[in-house]
Design an enzyme around this catalytic site. Structure first.
Site, PDB file in Angstrom:
ATOM      1  CG  HIS A 161      -9.881   4.671   3.162  1.00  0.00           C
ATOM      2  ND1 HIS A 161      -8.695   5.323   3.343  1.00  0.00           N
ATOM      3  CD2 HIS A 161     -10.708   5.115   4.144  1.00  0.00           C
ATOM      4  CE1 HIS A 161      -8.789   6.126   4.383  1.00  0.00           C
ATOM      5  NE2 HIS A 161     -10.003   6.026   4.886  1.00  0.00           N
ATOM      6  CG  HIS A 213      -1.883   1.141   1.226  1.00  0.00           C
ATOM      7  ND1 HIS A 213      -3.235   0.955   1.409  1.00  0.00           N
ATOM      8  CD2 HIS A 213      -1.736   2.473   1.039  1.00  0.00           C
ATOM      9  CE1 HIS A 213      -3.854   2.126   1.350  1.00  0.00           C
ATOM     10  NE2 HIS A 213      -2.957   3.073   1.127  1.00  0.00           N
ATOM     11  CG  HIS A 215      -0.781   7.166  -1.011  1.00  0.00           C
ATOM     12  ND1 HIS A 215      -1.994   7.361  -1.637  1.00  0.00           N
ATOM     13  CD2 HIS A 215      -1.043   6.472   0.119  1.00  0.00           C
ATOM     14  CE1 HIS A 215      -2.955   6.803  -0.899  1.00  0.00           C
ATOM     15  NE2 HIS A 215      -2.398   6.259   0.160  1.00  0.00           N
ATOM     16  CG  HIS A 220      -5.080   2.188   5.696  1.00  0.00           C
ATOM     17  ND1 HIS A 220      -6.419   2.199   5.951  1.00  0.00           N
ATOM     18  CD2 HIS A 220      -4.918   2.870   4.534  1.00  0.00           C
ATOM     19  CE1 HIS A 220      -7.039   2.864   4.980  1.00  0.00           C
ATOM     20  NE2 HIS A 220      -6.154   3.278   4.113  1.00  0.00           N
ATOM     21  CG  ASP A 223      -1.768   4.797   3.925  1.00  0.00           C
ATOM     22  OD1 ASP A 223      -1.793   5.172   2.740  1.00  0.00           O
ATOM     23  OD2 ASP A 223      -2.629   5.152   4.757  1.00  0.00           O
ATOM     24  CE  LYS A 280      -7.841   2.280  -0.902  1.00  0.00           C
ATOM     25  NZ  LYS A 280      -6.691   2.897  -0.324  1.00  0.00           N
TER      26      LYS A 280
HETATM   27  O1  DOR Z   1      -3.554   9.560   5.575  1.00  0.00           O
HETATM   28  C1  DOR Z   1      -3.846   9.249   4.440  1.00  0.00           C
HETATM   29  N1  DOR Z   1      -3.253   9.815   3.377  1.00  0.00           N
HETATM   30  N2  DOR Z   1      -4.815   8.340   4.253  1.00  0.00           N
HETATM   31  C2  DOR Z   1      -5.275   8.068   3.041  1.00  0.00           C
HETATM   32  O2  DOR Z   1      -6.173   7.266   2.934  1.00  0.00           O
HETATM   33  C3  DOR Z   1      -4.783   8.788   1.851  1.00  0.00           C
HETATM   34  C4  DOR Z   1      -3.438   9.304   2.072  1.00  0.00           C
HETATM   35  C5  DOR Z   1      -2.990  10.323   1.018  1.00  0.00           C
HETATM   36  O3  DOR Z   1      -3.207  10.077  -0.173  1.00  0.00           O
HETATM   37  O4  DOR Z   1      -2.417  11.318   1.398  1.00  0.00           O
HETATM   38 ZN    ZN Z   2      -3.419   5.049   1.512  1.00  0.00          ZN
END
Ligand code: DOR
Ligand code: ZN
Length: 351
Positions: free
Chosen positions: A137, A15, A17, A175, A248, A100
């Site tokens: 999520h 997971h 970003h 998460h 995450d 997702k």
């Molecule tokens: O804290 C988070 N940041 N939770 C998420 O689900 C998305 C993520 C983000 O893309 O910044």
């Molecule tokens: Zn995330």
């Protein structure tokens, strides 16, 4: 292997970003230097909703990790309008590993997310047939529901009924933050698994307010009470193979975190495997780290385990106060603190 050195199969991050543009170029090498693969979140602006957009994003990521042996595993962003044909195209693409589900409004760039899961039934049916996992999520967005209860209410109102309607759908509950979520996954069938972040293992909600408001500990789902943190730690000590590593890691610039309306997201890619290693060590569970980080994820996704390894050394090093993020800066998780494990041959600055 000695007490001061640990070699494990190269781990994956299930997971992650990475963003796009300059931010992507800044952060991607941190992940590529330690992990073999990562599941890439599609919550760009605009979101990655089609196979064609995912190919473009994949190309951009590959350019950012040039020189590393790293495979991005792509996902599509599920919307109210995702068609069964798009699911078929995703399955045929072979490089898309899941869809997702962001409940609309739940988190960063989730406005285009799902307003009512029933609108997705045709797409979910096709995913169930294709064996394509749904990555969730798991928080309701109803404003009346207390922010600390949103995961629990999601399980009762959305997730549990969903698993009855689609009993064979592969689901990764992303998460997880609560005892209820851990129990739900433990009691479910083999097709339901979960990822756990370093912050939800290391911190509880006190860390949001310790000595003043701490925006760099703010993420969604938000940190919970100590009893939930303890439940997650118990899960990793148990070695249950339904749980695996998913950082995450979510970069936001320093000024967007330290603002009147700070963004949710914790960046942990700079030291992810090292942080997990020290958590497992503190739990006297170092023997469970390799399965959590390197086996359970690929086994669930039906992918081969990595064939290379990484080595960590017991050495103290200090996490920098910040790293570059394009022309901006980001503050990493545990900034300024000392970690006691270090990835061998690790160059802390991206190439
Ligand atoms: O804290 C988070 N940041 N939770 C998420 O689900 C998305 C993520 C983000 O893309 O910044
Ligand atoms: Zn995330």
């Amino acid at each position: 292997m000695t007490k001061n050195q640990l070699t494990i199969t190269r781990p994956d991050d299930w997971h992650l970003h990475l963003r796009d543009g300059e931010a992507l170029t800044s952060v991607a090498p941190f992940t590529a230097r330690q992990f073999g693969r990562a599941i890439i979140m599609p919550n760009l602006n605009p979101p990655v909703t089609t196979v064609i957009q995912a190919v473009e994003y994949l190309d951009e990521i590959l350019a950012a990790v040039d020189g590393y042996d790293f495979e991005p595993l792509m996902t599509l962003y599920l919307t109210d309008n995702t068609s069964p044909d798009e699911i078929i195209a995703a399955r045929k693409s072979c490089f898309i590993k899941g869809l997702k589900l962001y409940p609309a409004g739940a988190t960063t760039n989730s406005d285009a997310g799902v307003t009512d899961i029933r609108l997705c039934d045709a797409a979910l049916d096709e995913m169930q047939k294709a064996g394509l996992p749904l990555l969730i999520h798991g928080e309701v967005t109803t404003p009346e529901v207390d922010v600390f209860d949103r995961e629990k209410v999601f399980i009762d109102k959305i997730l549990e009924p969903l698993t009855h309607r689609f009993p064979d759908l592969k689901i990764v509950f992303e998460h997880i933050t609560t005892k209820e979520a851990a129990d739900f996954v433990i009691q479910s069938g083999k097709n339901i698994a979960a990822t756990i972040t370093p912050q939800h293992l290391l911190l509880n909600r006190n860390a949001l307010f310790q000595g003043g408001l701490q925006p760099h500990n703010y993420c969604l789902p938000v940190l919970k009470r100590d009893i939930h943190q303890q439940a997650l730690l118990k899960v990793i000590r148990s070695g249950n193979n339904k749980f695996f590593l998913g950082t995450d890691s979510a970069p936001h610039s320093k000024h967007k975190k330290e603002s009147a309306c700070g963004c949710a997201g914790i960046f942990s890619a700079h030291a992810a495997i090292e942080i997990y290693t020290s958590i497992f060590e503190q739990q006297d569970a170092l023997d469970k780290l390799e399965a959590f980080a390197s086996f359970n994820g690929p086994d669930f996704y039906g992918l081969p385990r990595n064939s290379t390894s990484i080595t960590l050394h017991k050495t103290n090093w200090q996490i920098p106060d910040d790293y570059p993020l394009g022309n901006d800066k980001l503050v990493p998780f545990l900034a300024g603190t000392t970690l006691n494990w270090e990835l061998a041959d690790a160059d802390k600055t991206p190439l």
